[in-house]
Design an enzyme around this catalytic site. Structure first.
Site, PDB file in Angstrom:
ATOM      1  N   ASP A 110       0.191  -7.674   1.188  1.00  0.00           N
ATOM      2  CA  ASP A 110       0.531  -6.133   1.344  1.00  0.00           C
ATOM      3  C   ASP A 110       2.225  -6.263   1.635  1.00  0.00           C
ATOM      4  O   ASP A 110       2.632  -5.346   2.330  1.00  0.00           O
ATOM      5  CB  ASP A 110      -0.150  -5.755   2.399  1.00  0.00           C
ATOM      6  CG  ASP A 110      -0.169  -4.308   2.542  1.00  0.00           C
ATOM      7  OD1 ASP A 110      -0.119  -3.668   1.643  1.00  0.00           O
ATOM      8  OD2 ASP A 110       0.119  -3.513   3.811  1.00  0.00           O
ATOM      9  N   HIS A 133       0.887  -1.187  -0.108  1.00  0.00           N
ATOM     10  CA  HIS A 133      -0.141   0.115   0.114  1.00  0.00           C
ATOM     11  C   HIS A 133       0.864   1.135  -0.073  1.00  0.00           C
ATOM     12  O   HIS A 133       0.519   2.310  -0.314  1.00  0.00           O
ATOM     13  CB  HIS A 133      -0.923   0.008   1.195  1.00  0.00           C
ATOM     14  CG  HIS A 133      -0.324   0.268   2.471  1.00  0.00           C
ATOM     15  ND1 HIS A 133       0.170  -0.762   3.423  1.00  0.00           N
ATOM     16  CD2 HIS A 133       0.076   1.266   3.130  1.00  0.00           C
ATOM     17  CE1 HIS A 133       0.398  -0.264   4.444  1.00  0.00           C
ATOM     18  NE2 HIS A 133       0.433   0.968   4.280  1.00  0.00           N
ATOM     19  N   SER A 175       4.668   2.589   7.862  1.00  0.00           N
ATOM     20  CA  SER A 175       4.329   1.448   7.062  1.00  0.00           C
ATOM     21  C   SER A 175       5.266   1.023   6.219  1.00  0.00           C
ATOM     22  O   SER A 175       6.001   2.013   5.466  1.00  0.00           O
ATOM     23  CB  SER A 175       3.154   1.705   6.218  1.00  0.00           C
ATOM     24  OG  SER A 175       2.233   1.762   6.750  1.00  0.00           O
TER      25      SER A 175
END
Length: 490
Positions: free
Chosen positions: A269, A234, A351
């Site tokens: 992911d 992402h 992230s």
């Protein structure tokens, strides 16, 4: 019925009417009524003179309230008409005129003038100044006054000096020029966290994506000297879906270089980037996430909110936590991760950064947070490195990854009978169809892992191996059954 006599003749002329007899009757008249309304004694006719000796009726005096209400006013003219503006019972006083000049009946007298002017005050002229010579030798002030003034001045001076001396000794001064601050310039002992931060920081990078409509940033870490960097899918989704997007990596020494996407996986992911022409890369050391214990200290690295080289600490608060990640406006990730839960502060921008243990070994990839207002509340989630490592190797080798699947879609069911993943649809010819599963069966365990919802079944199937048979348990019509199923590639 009595006949009415006819008193008219036949031609219509009125005839004389005879007098009708008068009958007297009713109750007898009382003596009091007769005394008031009857003939006086000795009077026989209708008119006559009342004898002097005849007794007169006595009429009681009227009630005072009625007399005041209905009687004639005192001093009145005798008429019955009452002045509507009269105030009975009070003395009527005519108001005195406010202005005697307008009263014709007022007597002549003298008054003050129409305008009074005050005489201005005369300015006083200052007298001659009294100098020291006149004060001491001019005889203007008595000698005893001068002596008293000198004694008072002496007492004030002595008292002020004593008070000043006392306050100087009792109250320390506010400022001082003799103070110097002590500094210990010896080398401070480095903590374990500081040592880990110093060792891991060169392996962490900031990833920036810029497009014509916007952009974003995240984190990553170097896993090979050839320039391979692990991050989240992402983080780079915008760059993957926009060929005109600009993708760059910023290293710990602020060196900025372009990057390419070596491979990515929307179901886990994870993504791998490749940078070229960068020498002397510091590579991360990978650990073993299967040995993590709840309560074990961990350290999160990354660039939260764009603040690069940020380090936060915490503990492992849970393991094997299924966390769903759904697609949105900036990401095409559609995954369920089997996450490590930590209270180390993780915020947007963390992230893709590494989660390391006390020895500086990477045990997870920072991926998601649970937040009510957009920031960390002590619930962060990382992909275990044991799951990220084989996917990373496949992405580096082939640029894509395949996953095991059994051909079912499921929904979470929790009631007083069973907890698990209820089968909604079964693909024709799928492993689930060959294993004998039916719609509305509830899978309660898979490959030894308890299943209490659809997300846990997704994680359990993805962690299995393609073409290797696994055992599972399911519930049907109040009974529990065991079965075997062989996942296939998606």
């Amino acid at each position: 019925m009595t006949d009415t006599p006819d008193w008219s003749d036949r031609d219509g002329a009125d005839a004389p009417r005879p007098a009708l007899p008068v009958r007297r009757g009713g109750a007898p008249v009382s003596p009091q009524t007769a005394a008031v309304f009857g003939r006086p004694t000795g009077v026989d006719g209708s008119f006559g003179t009342r004898p002097e000796a005849a007794p007169q009726p006595q009429i009681a005096a009227p009630d005072p309230v009625l007399a005041e209400a209905f009687g004639r006013p005192a001093g009145g003219s005798g008429g019955l008409q009452r002045d509507p503006y009269a105030q009975y019972g009070r003395d009527r006083q005519e108001p005195a005129p406010a202005d005697p000049w307008r009263d014709p009946a007022s007597a002549a007298h003298l008054d003050g003038p129409a305008l009074t002017e005050e005489a201005p005050e005369q300015p006083t002229e200052a007298g001659p100044k009294l100098g020291v010579r006149e004060l001491l030798f001019g005889g203007r002030v008595h000698w005893w006054a001068l002596v008293s003034l000198g004694i008072v001045a002496l007492l004030v001076g002595v008292g002020g000096g004593l008070i000043g001396r006392w306050t100087a000794e009792a109250i320390p001064p506010l400022n001082s020029h003799s103070v110097s601050l002590n500094v210990d310039d010896s080398a401070a002992a480095s903590s374990d966290i500081a040592k880990v931060a110093k060792a891991v920081a060169p392996t962490v990078v900031v990833i920036e994506v810029r497009t014509a409509g916007g952009g974003g940033s995240g984190s990553g870490f170097v896993v090979d000297k050839l320039g391979y960097i692990v991050t989240n899918n992402h983080v780079i989704s915008l760059a993957a879906n926009d060929k005109n997007a600009k993708l760059e990596v910023v290293f710990d020494d602020h060196k900025r270089v372009p990057a390419r996407i070596a491979g990515r996986d929307v179901k886990t992911d994870l993504a791998v980037l490749k940078v070229d022409g960068v020498e002397n890369l510091t590579v991360s050391t990978l650990g073993d996430s299967s040995k993590l214990e709840i309560g074990q200290p961990v350290i999160a690295f990354g660039a939260p909110l764009g603040l690069d080289r940020t380090v936060t600490t915490g503990i492992v608060s849970a393991v094997d936590r299924p966390v769903p990640l759904r697609p949105d406006a900036v990401s095409d990730t559609d995954a369920v991760i089997n996450a490590i839960q930590t209270d180390a502060a993780i915020n947007p921008g963390n992230s893709g950064g590494p989660l390391v243990d006390a020895a500086g070994r990477v045990v997870g990839v920072n991926t998601a947070i649970a937040a009510t207002g957009g920031g960390s509340i002590g619930l962060g989630f990382a992909i275990p490195i044991d799951e990220a490592k084989p996917i990373t190797e496949r992405l580096i080798a082939d640029g894509k990854v395949t996953h095991p699947q059994i051909g079912v879609s499921a929904a979470t069911v929790r009631n007083d009978k069973v907890f698990g993943a209820r089968v909604k649809d079964i693909a024709s010819g799928s492993p689930a169809a060959r294993a004998g599963l039916k719609e509305n069966d509830v899978i309660t365990s898979f490959d030894g892992r308890p299943i209490e919802g659809a997300d846990e079944l997704t994680v359990a199937v993805r962690m299995s191996k393609i073409d290797e048979e696994v055992k599972y348990t399911y519930w049907r019509d109040g009974r529990t059954f065991d079965g075997k199923i062989t996942p296939v590639s998606d």
